[in-house]
Scaffold this active site. Structure first.
Site, short mmCIF file in Angstrom:
data_model
loop_
_atom_site.label_atom_id
_atom_site.label_comp_id
_atom_site.label_asym_id
_atom_site.label_seq_id
_atom_site.Cartn_x
_atom_site.Cartn_y
_atom_site.Cartn_z
N GLU A 43 -5.97 4.64 13.11
CA GLU A 43 -7.35 4.67 13.60
C GLU A 43 -7.48 5.03 15.09
O GLU A 43 -8.10 4.29 15.86
CB GLU A 43 -8.03 3.32 13.31
CG GLU A 43 -7.98 2.98 11.82
CD GLU A 43 -8.60 1.63 11.47
OE1 GLU A 43 -9.04 0.90 12.38
OE2 GLU A 43 -8.63 1.31 10.27
N ASN B 80 -3.08 7.58 10.36
CA ASN B 80 -3.97 7.10 9.29
C ASN B 80 -5.33 6.78 9.90
O ASN B 80 -5.40 6.17 10.98
CB ASN B 80 -3.32 5.81 8.74
CG ASN B 80 -3.95 5.25 7.49
OD1 ASN B 80 -4.20 5.97 6.53
ND2 ASN B 80 -4.20 3.94 7.50
N HIS C 144 -12.16 4.33 2.37
CA HIS C 144 -13.01 3.16 2.07
C HIS C 144 -14.42 3.69 1.86
O HIS C 144 -15.15 3.92 2.82
CB HIS C 144 -12.99 2.16 3.23
CG HIS C 144 -11.64 1.53 3.44
ND1 HIS C 144 -11.08 0.67 2.51
CD2 HIS C 144 -10.75 1.62 4.45
CE1 HIS C 144 -9.89 0.25 2.96
NE2 HIS C 144 -9.67 0.83 4.12
N GLU D 294 -5.99 3.91 1.35
CA GLU D 294 -6.66 2.60 1.29
C GLU D 294 -7.91 2.65 0.42
O GLU D 294 -8.94 2.07 0.75
CB GLU D 294 -7.02 2.12 2.71
CG GLU D 294 -5.85 2.14 3.68
CD GLU D 294 -6.14 1.51 5.04
OE1 GLU D 294 -7.21 0.88 5.21
OE2 GLU D 294 -5.29 1.64 5.94
N ASP E 9 -11.01 2.26 -1.78
CA ASP E 9 -11.89 1.36 -2.52
C ASP E 9 -13.30 1.93 -2.44
O ASP E 9 -13.58 2.79 -1.60
CB ASP E 9 -11.80 -0.11 -2.06
CG ASP E 9 -11.96 -0.34 -0.58
OD1 ASP E 9 -12.56 0.52 0.11
OD2 ASP E 9 -11.49 -1.39 -0.08
#
Ligand SMILES: *[C@@H]1O[C@H](CO)[C@@H](O)[C@H](O)[C@H]1NC(C)=O
Ligand SMILES: *[C@@H]1O[C@H](CO)[C@@H](O)[C@H](O)[C@H]1NC(C)=O
Length: 359
Positions: free
Chosen positions: A175, A216, A252, A280, A282
């Site tokens: 990030e 990432n 996400h 990651e 979702d």
């Protein structure tokens, strides 16, 4: 009265379908559940030419044997990521305060539990992460280190961590950007400028030449200012000879809001000579769950898997835990949740079928 089988009641028109997921109790509410009957998502990913389908997991969750029975199934998950226990410090204190609570004092006990689990299950491990603005110990954020000192701290951390878990894929930098594409103003950037990124990548690669080193981030899954900044960073690192081998798209997402430019964006990253992983995944919703939201969520999962499928350099997909029981979403986004492919009782949701359809 006499108990009849389902076919009897179906013939009478009293029962129109048998809605339980394979091997699961019927869903509590009248919400739809998965109807797929496949051996496992990792098996499907391999058949589709990917390296893995995986999941994040976390140490406190491993006490639930119903959970670990699914996690351990290497046909379902061919890869796992430690959600917290390889970070600089943990968010909760449940991870022996993660890997470097005091300067130069490394504790790998909690991370090793996850690494050993992967090994015993024959699953790949993703290292997560070396340098991140969040979950930092105060000795880092309040240390008033000068550039030389902080460079040394980054080098020591990345080389010790990556050297301890050799042979893995690593989210070395996590990030680095704000959503507008500017660099995040954290202690690393404020002290070292963007050079801290090269420092971290170089240290990780030097500690283990077999490690695969990634950056990432989130909100870089579709084209836009933040993805463009990441592409420019990759170009800049490559022009300086800094190792950068992969880009992690956290993914996400929000139900109904998956970017439409996933494939184009992945192709643009691939053209820069990096591989791509969905790290990651979702897809959260505003609660309560409804059949319509679950149907859209199924489509959204399918869209993401199909996008990875369309781009050969997209090597694999990791969900950020597989069950709503252990999802980070409700604790971070008030009123939202139900983001995972398995529900809180480990019953597979329509989202599971979306993943199957995406492969
Ligand atoms: C999961 O695998 C670990 C490591 O092999 C083992 O210790 C544990 O008992 C397994 N759990 C279940 C429920 O199978
Ligand atoms: C594991 O989680 C399930 C689903 O939420 C729950 O029903 C069960 O009681 C839990 N088991 C343990 C040992 O915590």
């Amino acid at each position: 009265m006499t108990i009849k089988n389902a076919a009897f009641w179906t013939a009478l028109g009293w029962l129109t379908s048998v809605a339980a997921a394979p091997g699961s109790p019927s869903a509590a509410a009248s919400l739809p559940v998965s109807t797929s009957n496949v051996a496992g998502l990792h098996v499907l990913a391999k058949q589709a030419g990917k390296l893995y389908f995986g999941t994040a997991t976390d140490n406190p969750e491993l006490t639930n044997t119903s959970y670990t029975a699914i996690l351990n199934n290497s046909q379902m998950f061919g890869q796992i990521t430690a959600a917290n226990s390889m970070k600089w410090v943990s968010a909760t204190g449940l991870h022996l305060d993660a890997t470097e609570p005091q300067q130069g004092v490394f504790t790998f006990a909690a991370g090793d539990v996850i690494a050993n689990l992967a090994k015993q299950n024959g699953q790949l491990l993703r290292g997560h992460n070396c340098v991140w603005h969040n979950q930092l110990p105060s000795w880092v954020t309040a240390g008033n280190f000068n550039a030389a000192q902080l460079t040394q701290i980054i080098q020591t951390r990345c080389s010790t961590l990556v050297g301890h878990y050799k042979g893995q894929v690593w989210d070395v930098v996590n990030e680095p950007f704000n959503d507008d594409g500017t660099f995040r103003q954290d202690v690393f950037f404020n002290t070292l400028g963007q050079n801290y990124i090269a420092t971290a990548l170089n240290a990780a690669k030097a500690a283990d030449p077999n490690a695969k080193v990634y950056i990432n981030d989130f909100n870089i899954e579709g084209t836009g200012a933040k993805a463009t900044s990441m592409k420019n960073l990759i170009k800049s690192l490559k022009s300086q000879g800094v190792p950068i081998e992969g880009i992690g798209l956290q993914s996400h997402f929000i139900v109904g809001e998956v970017p439409t430019t996933l494939v184009q964006n992945m192709q643009e990253f691939a053209a820069l000579g990096v591989e791509i992983a969905i790290t990651e995944l979702d897809v959260r919703m505003t609660l309560p769950e409804t059949a319509a939201l679950l149907a859209q969520q199924k489509k959204d999962y399918e869209t993401v898997i199909a996008a990875c499928q369309a781009v050969p350099q997209c090597v694999g997909i990791t969900v950020w835990d597989f069950t709503d029981k252990f999802s980070w979403v409700p604790g971070t986004f008030a009123g939202q949740g139900a983001a995972c492919p398995w529900d809180e009782n480990f019953v597979r949701k329509p989202a599971f079928d979306g993943i199957v359809a995406g492969f």
